[in-house]
Design a protein around this motif. Structure first.
Motif, mmCIF file in Angstrom:
data_model
loop_
_atom_site.group_PDB
_atom_site.id
_atom_site.type_symbol
_atom_site.label_atom_id
_atom_site.label_comp_id
_atom_site.label_asym_id
_atom_site.label_seq_id
_atom_site.Cartn_x
_atom_site.Cartn_y
_atom_site.Cartn_z
ATOM 1 N N PRO A 39 0.847 -1.199 0.000
ATOM 2 C CA PRO A 39 0.000 0.000 0.000
ATOM 3 C C PRO A 39 0.883 1.250 0.000
ATOM 4 N N LYS A 40 0.458 2.275 -0.730
ATOM 5 C CA LYS A 40 1.233 3.519 -0.797
ATOM 6 C C LYS A 40 1.291 4.137 0.595
ATOM 7 N N ALA A 41 2.509 4.398 1.032
ATOM 8 C CA ALA A 41 2.753 4.957 2.364
ATOM 9 C C ALA A 41 4.086 5.694 2.309
ATOM 10 N N ASP A 42 4.604 6.083 3.458
ATOM 11 C CA ASP A 42 5.924 6.697 3.448
ATOM 12 C C ASP A 42 6.968 5.602 3.161
ATOM 13 N N ASP A 43 8.161 6.034 2.772
ATOM 14 C CA ASP A 43 9.203 5.086 2.379
ATOM 15 C C ASP A 43 9.531 4.079 3.479
ATOM 16 N N LYS A 44 9.562 4.548 4.721
ATOM 17 C CA LYS A 44 9.901 3.655 5.832
ATOM 18 C C LYS A 44 8.896 2.505 5.928
ATOM 19 N N ALA A 45 7.617 2.812 5.829
ATOM 20 C CA ALA A 45 6.577 1.782 5.927
ATOM 21 C C ALA A 45 6.633 0.831 4.735
ATOM 22 N N MET A 46 6.860 1.377 3.542
ATOM 23 C CA MET A 46 6.917 0.503 2.362
ATOM 24 C C MET A 46 8.157 -0.395 2.400
ATOM 25 N N ARG A 47 9.277 0.149 2.845
ATOM 26 C CA ARG A 47 10.478 -0.687 2.993
ATOM 27 C C ARG A 47 10.230 -1.798 4.014
ATOM 28 N N ALA A 48 9.584 -1.464 5.108
ATOM 29 C CA ALA A 48 9.289 -2.469 6.137
ATOM 30 C C ALA A 48 8.420 -3.579 5.566
ATOM 31 N N ASP A 49 7.450 -3.214 4.744
ATOM 32 C CA ASP A 49 6.584 -4.215 4.114
ATOM 33 C C ASP A 49 7.405 -5.141 3.213
ATOM 34 N N ILE A 50 8.270 -4.562 2.391
ATOM 35 C CA ILE A 50 9.091 -5.384 1.486
ATOM 36 C C ILE A 50 10.104 -6.201 2.284
ATOM 37 N N ASP A 51 10.647 -5.658 3.358
ATOM 38 C CA ASP A 51 11.549 -6.426 4.229
ATOM 39 C C ASP A 51 10.821 -7.629 4.822
ATOM 40 N N HIS A 52 9.570 -7.441 5.195
ATOM 41 C CA HIS A 52 8.760 -8.536 5.740
ATOM 42 C C HIS A 52 8.564 -9.631 4.690
ATOM 43 N N VAL A 53 8.254 -9.228 3.452
ATOM 44 C CA VAL A 53 8.096 -10.208 2.371
ATOM 45 C C VAL A 53 9.423 -10.941 2.142
ATOM 46 N N ALA A 54 10.532 -10.219 2.151
ATOM 47 C CA ALA A 54 11.847 -10.848 1.961
ATOM 48 C C ALA A 54 12.105 -11.887 3.043
ATOM 49 N N ALA A 55 11.727 -11.580 4.272
ATOM 50 C CA ALA A 55 11.905 -12.544 5.365
ATOM 51 C C ALA A 55 11.041 -13.783 5.141
ATOM 52 N N LEU A 56 9.807 -13.578 4.677
ATOM 53 C CA LEU A 56 8.933 -14.719 4.392
ATOM 54 C C LEU A 56 9.495 -15.590 3.275
ATOM 55 N N LEU A 57 10.070 -14.936 2.249
ATOM 56 C CA LEU A 57 10.613 -15.669 1.105
ATOM 57 C C LEU A 57 12.004 -16.248 1.374
ATOM 58 N N GLY A 58 12.692 -15.692 2.371
ATOM 59 C CA GLY A 58 14.077 -16.089 2.613
ATOM 60 C C GLY A 58 15.012 -15.488 1.572
ATOM 61 N N THR A 59 14.680 -14.262 1.116
ATOM 62 C CA THR A 59 15.470 -13.592 0.087
ATOM 63 C C THR A 59 16.031 -12.273 0.611
ATOM 64 N N GLU A 60 16.903 -11.676 -0.182
ATOM 65 C CA GLU A 60 17.510 -10.390 0.154
ATOM 66 C C GLU A 60 16.853 -9.290 -0.678
ATOM 67 N N ILE A 61 17.101 -8.054 -0.286
ATOM 68 C CA ILE A 61 16.681 -6.904 -1.086
ATOM 69 C C ILE A 61 17.650 -6.808 -2.261
ATOM 70 N N ASP A 62 17.110 -6.636 -3.458
ATOM 71 C CA ASP A 62 17.909 -6.552 -4.678
ATOM 72 C C ASP A 62 18.548 -5.166 -4.761
ATOM 73 N N PRO A 63 19.886 -5.068 -4.697
ATOM 74 C CA PRO A 63 20.522 -3.748 -4.660
ATOM 75 C C PRO A 63 20.603 -3.042 -6.018
ATOM 76 N N LYS A 64 20.435 -3.775 -7.123
ATOM 77 C CA LYS A 64 20.726 -3.161 -8.429
ATOM 78 C C LYS A 64 19.744 -2.065 -8.833
ATOM 79 N N ASP A 65 18.505 -2.098 -8.340
ATOM 80 C CA ASP A 65 17.536 -1.072 -8.723
ATOM 81 C C ASP A 65 17.318 -0.016 -7.652
ATOM 82 N N LEU A 66 18.076 -0.088 -6.559
ATOM 83 C CA LEU A 66 17.940 0.930 -5.513
ATOM 84 C C LEU A 66 18.261 2.318 -6.041
#
Length: 108
Positions: A39-66
């Motif tokens: 959901p559209k929110a501030d960057d901190k909240a959206m990063r937290a959401d994606i970090d949560h998904v990464a933890a569920l998947l057992g994956t890392e944040i992809d640095p190439k598109d940062l």
């Protein structure tokens, strides 16, 4: 499972069964991606959401598109990929600025 999740999973299975039953129907040339956007929110909240998904998947944040303001992670299943993507505020602002001229330009 929620109705939405059940419908999504059923749709994926139905698509796979359709492709199996209809081998003459062409497939995408390279891959297919199922995208999750938080959901559209501030960057901190959206990063937290994606970090949560990464933890569920057992994956890392992809640095190439940062550098482009895309905070994402994903998991591939052969040519099929699940990706969770947050487009951060600066990237959204750049996109909106670039598109602000769209209605004022006529191509002849």
């Amino acid at each position: 499972m929620t109705d939405r999740r059940t419908a999504f999973v059923t749709g994926l299975r139905d698509l796979a069964a359709y492709f199996e039953a209809n081998p003459d129907v062409p497939l995408p040339r390279h891959s297919i991606t199922a995208l999750y956007f938080p959901p559209k929110a501030d960057d901190k909240a959206m990063r937290a959401d994606i970090d949560h998904v990464a933890a569920l998947l057992g994956t890392e944040i992809d640095p190439k598109d940062l550098q482009f303001g895309h905070y994402k992670t994903g998991l591939s299943f052969g040519p099929v990929r699940y990706e969770a993507l947050a487009i951060l505020a600066d990237a959204r602002a750049r996109h909106e600025a670039a598109n602000s001229y769209r209605d004022n330009i006529a191509l002849t």
